[in-house]
Design an enzyme around this catalytic site. Sequence first.
Site, PDB file in Angstrom:
ATOM      1  N   PRO A  83       0.803  -1.223  -0.173  1.00 56.13           N
ATOM      2  CA  PRO A  83      -0.034   0.008  -0.039  1.00 56.13           C
ATOM      3  C   PRO A  83       0.820   1.238  -0.101  1.00 56.13           C
ATOM      4  O   PRO A  83       1.830   1.363   0.762  1.00 56.13           O
ATOM      5  CB  PRO A  83      -0.573  -0.167   1.275  1.00 56.13           C
ATOM      6  CG  PRO A  83      -0.567  -1.604   1.752  1.00 56.13           C
ATOM      7  CD  PRO A  83       0.531  -2.042   1.303  1.00 56.13           C
ATOM      8  N   GLU A  84       0.576   2.186  -1.072  1.00 56.44           N
ATOM      9  CA  GLU A  84       1.157   3.525  -1.031  1.00 56.44           C
ATOM     10  C   GLU A  84       0.436   4.585  -0.493  1.00 56.44           C
ATOM     11  O   GLU A  84      -0.774   4.319  -0.196  1.00 56.44           O
ATOM     12  CB  GLU A  84       1.888   3.744  -2.325  1.00 56.44           C
ATOM     13  CG  GLU A  84       2.788   2.436  -2.937  1.00 56.44           C
ATOM     14  CD  GLU A  84       3.418   2.572  -4.229  1.00 56.44           C
ATOM     15  OE1 GLU A  84       3.501   3.818  -4.723  1.00 56.44           O
ATOM     16  OE2 GLU A  84       3.739   1.808  -4.960  1.00 56.44           O
TER      17      GLU A  84
END
Length: 273
Positions: free
Chosen positions: A2-3
């Site tokens: 996840p960014e």
Amino acid sequence: MPELPEVETIKNELLPHIVGHRITSITLFWDGMVRQPSVEEFCSRLIAQEITGVARRGKYLIFSLNSGNLLIIHLKMTGSLLIKPASAEPDKFIRAVIHLDKGTELYFCDPRKLGVMWLVEDKNAIVGKLGPEPLEADFTPQVLAQRLNNRMAPIKALLCDQTFIAGIGNMYADEALFAAGIHPVRLGGNLSQDEVGRLHQAIQQVLWSAIGNKGASVDTYLRPGGELGTAHFQFQVAHYLGGKFCPVCGTPIERIPVRNRGSYFCPNCQPEL
Ligand SMILES: [Zn+2]
């Protein structure tokens, strides 16, 4: 992993379910995710606390508690946070459950067990060294230019460096460099003023677009309600959805390692010179 857009979506979608709720107990199935303080102290200091807010900094989630303490979570490669009713069956990869009042539970699922939680008084102990937030108003093209000045590292590596700029990882670095027409191995300090301006615009554009699409459901990413995000359907070069030919010019997309990270780019639209 996840960014920024995924963590921002998680924050936005958790908020209405957990703010104003009180933590009644914690169940840990994997003690290794508690980094600070001890597991016993972590649990005892969380119990009976009301969650008063949730914020994001880079890829970190920061939960404010009415004691003034902060619960900080990093999902690392495969972590997800899911809102479940108290009656839910445990997931296979569940590592922790934060039990809330009014029959709500927050599941921390993480197949690879790399996710981390901290309970701290000062968030800067954990997030103090992060670079600027790319979507904040004070992140201007001038700020990006100043930070790039004299940096003789590949621009791809700088974009993934959390102390250079917060929240960007492999996927959105590749997307932003494609949108800006910049080769991933170009040295940060060698970019022209025009290129820095294009890169600044591209970073904001790919991140806002991905937030609008609720993040990219590659690997294990799920939104807190269990839904998928659709940002990966917009990817131009990131490898998760084909990406075999450049959508602009039709040249085959190439993959090269940049500091050990696979980087996808169009050799025609992103020339190396
Ligand atoms: Zn191209």
